[in-house]
Scaffold this active site. Structure first.
Site, PDB file in Angstrom:
ATOM      1  N   TRP A  28       0.829  -1.211   0.000  1.00 55.57           N
ATOM      2  CA  TRP A  28       0.000   0.000   0.000  1.00 55.57           C
ATOM      3  C   TRP A  28       0.863   1.262   0.000  1.00 55.57           C
ATOM      4  O   TRP A  28       1.802   1.384   0.776  1.00 55.57           O
ATOM      5  CB  TRP A  28      -0.925  -0.013   1.207  1.00 55.57           C
ATOM      6  CG  TRP A  28      -1.921   1.112   1.240  1.00 55.57           C
ATOM      7  CD1 TRP A  28      -2.578   1.645   0.184  1.00 55.57           C
ATOM      8  CD2 TRP A  28      -2.383   1.802   2.401  1.00 55.57           C
ATOM      9  NE1 TRP A  28      -3.436   2.631   0.607  1.00 55.57           N
ATOM     10  CE2 TRP A  28      -3.335   2.758   1.960  1.00 55.57           C
ATOM     11  CE3 TRP A  28      -2.103   1.716   3.760  1.00 55.57           C
ATOM     12  CZ2 TRP A  28      -3.995   3.609   2.847  1.00 55.57           C
ATOM     13  CZ3 TRP A  28      -2.773   2.564   4.642  1.00 55.57           C
ATOM     14  CH2 TRP A  28      -3.703   3.497   4.183  1.00 55.57           C
ATOM     15  N   ASP A  56       1.611  -8.666   1.375  1.00 53.49           N
ATOM     16  CA  ASP A  56       0.209  -8.242   1.404  1.00 53.49           C
ATOM     17  C   ASP A  56      -0.088  -7.254   0.285  1.00 53.49           C
ATOM     18  O   ASP A  56       0.694  -6.335   0.025  1.00 53.49           O
ATOM     19  CB  ASP A  56      -0.097  -7.586   2.750  1.00 53.49           C
ATOM     20  CG  ASP A  56      -1.529  -7.086   2.836  1.00 53.49           C
ATOM     21  OD1 ASP A  56      -2.431  -7.931   3.009  1.00 53.49           O
ATOM     22  OD2 ASP A  56      -1.747  -5.866   2.712  1.00 53.49           O
ATOM     23  N   TYR A  61      -4.613  -1.312  -4.870  1.00 50.96           N
ATOM     24  CA  TYR A  61      -3.320  -0.664  -4.665  1.00 50.96           C
ATOM     25  C   TYR A  61      -2.712  -0.301  -6.017  1.00 50.96           C
ATOM     26  O   TYR A  61      -2.404  -1.177  -6.834  1.00 50.96           O
ATOM     27  CB  TYR A  61      -2.356  -1.569  -3.900  1.00 50.96           C
ATOM     28  CG  TYR A  61      -2.719  -1.835  -2.453  1.00 50.96           C
ATOM     29  CD1 TYR A  61      -3.769  -1.159  -1.830  1.00 50.96           C
ATOM     30  CD2 TYR A  61      -2.017  -2.767  -1.690  1.00 50.96           C
ATOM     31  CE1 TYR A  61      -4.105  -1.405  -0.513  1.00 50.96           C
ATOM     32  CE2 TYR A  61      -2.340  -3.009  -0.360  1.00 50.96           C
ATOM     33  CZ  TYR A  61      -3.383  -2.341   0.217  1.00 50.96           C
ATOM     34  OH  TYR A  61      -3.713  -2.595   1.538  1.00 50.96           O
ATOM     35  N   SER A 160     -11.522  -6.803   6.450  1.00 55.76           N
ATOM     36  CA  SER A 160     -10.630  -5.666   6.679  1.00 55.76           C
ATOM     37  C   SER A 160     -11.460  -4.431   7.022  1.00 55.76           C
ATOM     38  O   SER A 160     -12.290  -3.995   6.223  1.00 55.76           O
ATOM     39  CB  SER A 160      -9.767  -5.388   5.446  1.00 55.76           C
ATOM     40  OG  SER A 160      -8.884  -4.306   5.679  1.00 55.76           O
ATOM     41  N   ALA A 219       1.239   4.867  12.300  1.00 57.53           N
ATOM     42  CA  ALA A 219       0.300   5.992  12.146  1.00 57.53           C
ATOM     43  C   ALA A 219       0.715   6.888  10.982  1.00 57.53           C
ATOM     44  O   ALA A 219       0.817   8.107  11.124  1.00 57.53           O
ATOM     45  CB  ALA A 219       0.194   6.801  13.438  1.00 57.53           C
ATOM     46  N   LYS A 226       9.224  11.748  12.687  1.00 59.12           N
ATOM     47  CA  LYS A 226       9.681  12.622  11.599  1.00 59.12           C
ATOM     48  C   LYS A 226       8.863  13.912  11.472  1.00 59.12           C
ATOM     49  O   LYS A 226       9.297  14.871  10.841  1.00 59.12           O
ATOM     50  CB  LYS A 226       9.679  11.866  10.265  1.00 59.12           C
ATOM     51  CG  LYS A 226       8.311  11.569   9.707  1.00 59.12           C
ATOM     52  CD  LYS A 226       8.371  11.011   8.283  1.00 59.12           C
ATOM     53  CE  LYS A 226       8.989   9.647   8.228  1.00 59.12           C
ATOM     54  NZ  LYS A 226       8.916   9.052   6.864  1.00 59.12           N
ATOM     55  N   ARG A 236       5.901  11.282   3.439  1.00 60.75           N
ATOM     56  CA  ARG A 236       4.659  10.756   2.859  1.00 60.75           C
ATOM     57  C   ARG A 236       3.536  11.785   2.895  1.00 60.75           C
ATOM     58  O   ARG A 236       2.762  11.908   1.942  1.00 60.75           O
ATOM     59  CB  ARG A 236       4.250   9.482   3.603  1.00 60.75           C
ATOM     60  CG  ARG A 236       2.961   8.843   3.102  1.00 60.75           C
ATOM     61  CD  ARG A 236       2.766   7.476   3.701  1.00 60.75           C
ATOM     62  NE  ARG A 236       3.735   6.521   3.180  1.00 60.75           N
ATOM     63  CZ  ARG A 236       3.888   5.285   3.646  1.00 60.75           C
ATOM     64  NH1 ARG A 236       3.145   4.872   4.653  1.00 60.75           N
ATOM     65  NH2 ARG A 236       4.779   4.480   3.122  1.00 60.75           N
ATOM     66  N   SER A 302       9.517   2.050   1.735  1.00 57.45           N
ATOM     67  CA  SER A 302       9.786   2.617   0.412  1.00 57.45           C
ATOM     68  C   SER A 302      11.140   2.207  -0.134  1.00 57.45           C
ATOM     69  O   SER A 302      11.390   2.335  -1.328  1.00 57.45           O
ATOM     70  CB  SER A 302       9.711   4.151   0.472  1.00 57.45           C
ATOM     71  OG  SER A 302       8.418   4.566   0.856  1.00 57.45           O
TER      72      SER A 302
END
Length: 353
Positions: A28, A56, A61, A160, A219, A226, A236, A302
């Site tokens: 994701w 996963d 996605y 989910s 989270a 960061k 992000r 990433s």
């Protein structure tokens, strides 16, 4: 490639007999979007070499590109299919249309086959209903996923971000009709998001042996620290402004509530560094992994460096003593309140409740 656990702990996937690694790799927001081509191969190869054999995914996605990338890399790296665990999820589809998404029997069957084609596989190990669908009768949903399992396109199915009463209804129908019930729930679980996984699902853990494949355990990066001093341009929250929920999260950091969260994260950062000798991100991942109802913690990395750094959380889990956990609760101040007993005396702590 020969699989070696490299000391990775394994747990049962919810109520099933399937054993899954405590940490898994998800696609994701990364694979198929910001991570393409050879970097995907580097990421998955490194994960595999460090004991992660669970990957996963979801049909939505990167509009199917994440499945395409993962499927291609698994082929190119020569992973033995019996050595790996592959999951995907159905709901939003890759195109918009009345029957191109949701949980109708039509989309569950067609969506499963389309995912398998993108992954270049005959089956996935677990297929999830990515959300519940109130427009479809629950019996149809349970029958359709049971059909998928009976056809051998998946070994298990799960939910989910379903509400507890929806999961309960699915189990009731499955038991009544002799169909396959969901064995696991994939939900958001982190130090700042606890009510659903720790309180709403509490009865389901006891009654059905349900477990979770937890996502967003950092989270969306807040728990790495960061964002303690603002939003970095390469983060992000800065890069993914096209995702409304990330934009809202970024905007919220400037509010009183957002600053309250940042204050807690700064306290957790001090605890992690001074008492545990780790980063706050390691502590956050270890905290979710220590929960006995967590089957696996899904890591969203990433790059290789980020993945390896996240795996250092394994070293922190044994350090989470009752005393340390109590200090964490004192900082968070958000432990879900148990259901009221209306003045009834407490039972013996070591007996059955």
């Amino acid at each position: 490639m020969q699989y070696d656990t490299k000391g990775m702990p394994f747990r049962r996937l919810g109520s099933s007999g399937l054993r899954v690694p405590l940490f898994s790799l998800g696609g994701w927001l990364t694979i198929g979007t910001t991570v393409l081509g050879d970097p995907v191969k580097d990421l998955m190869k490194t994960a595999y070499e460090h004991g992660i054999n669970m990957f996963d995914n979801a049909e939505t996605y990167a509009d199917g590109k994440s499945e395409l990338e993962m499927g291609r890399v698994i082929k190119e790296l020569g992973f033995k299919r019996t050595d790996i665990i592959v999951t995907t999820k159905l709901f939003w589809g890759t195109e918009y249309g009345h029957n191109l998404g949701g949980l109708s029997r039509k989309h569950i069957v067609e969506g499963t086959r389309a995912s398998l084609e993108r992954l270049q596989m005959d089956y996935v190990d677990i297929i999830f209903a990515h959300r519940s669908d109130p427009t479809v009768p629950m019996e149809e949903v349970v029958r359709a996923f049971s059909y998928v399992v009976d056809r051998g396109w998946a070994f298990y199915w799960g939910t989910s971000e379903w509400a507890a009463d929806e999961i309960e209804e699915a189990h009731g129908i499955a038991q009544r009709l002799g169909l396959h019930a969901p064995v696991v729930e994939q939900c958001e679980h982190n130090m700042l998001h606890r009510e659903r996984p720790e309180k709403e699902y509490a009865g389901l853990y006891k009654k059905y042996g349900m477990g979770t494949t937890a996502f967003s355990c950092l989270a969306f990066g807040l728990l790495t620290g960061k964002y303690n001093d603002g939003i970095p341009p390469d983060s992000r929250l800065a890069k993914h402004q096209d995702f409304s929920f990330l934009k809202e999260l970024g905007d919220s950091l400037g509010t009183e509530g957002g600053q309250l969260k940042i204050g807690k994260i700064k306290e957790l950062t001090a605890l992690a560094e001074k008492e545990l000798g780790c980063k706050v991100g390691h502590l956050a991942l270890a905290w979710v992994a220590r929960n006995p109802n967590t089957s696996t913690v899904i890591i969203g990395a990433s790059n290789v460096e980020q993945l390896l750094d996240n795996l250092k959380a394994l070293e922190v889990i044994p350090k989470l003593t009752p005393e340390v956990l109590e200090k964490i609760e004192g900082i968070l101040g958000n432990k879900p309140v148990p259901k009221p007993t209306y003045g009834r005396p407490s039972l013996d702590a070591f007996g059955r409740t």
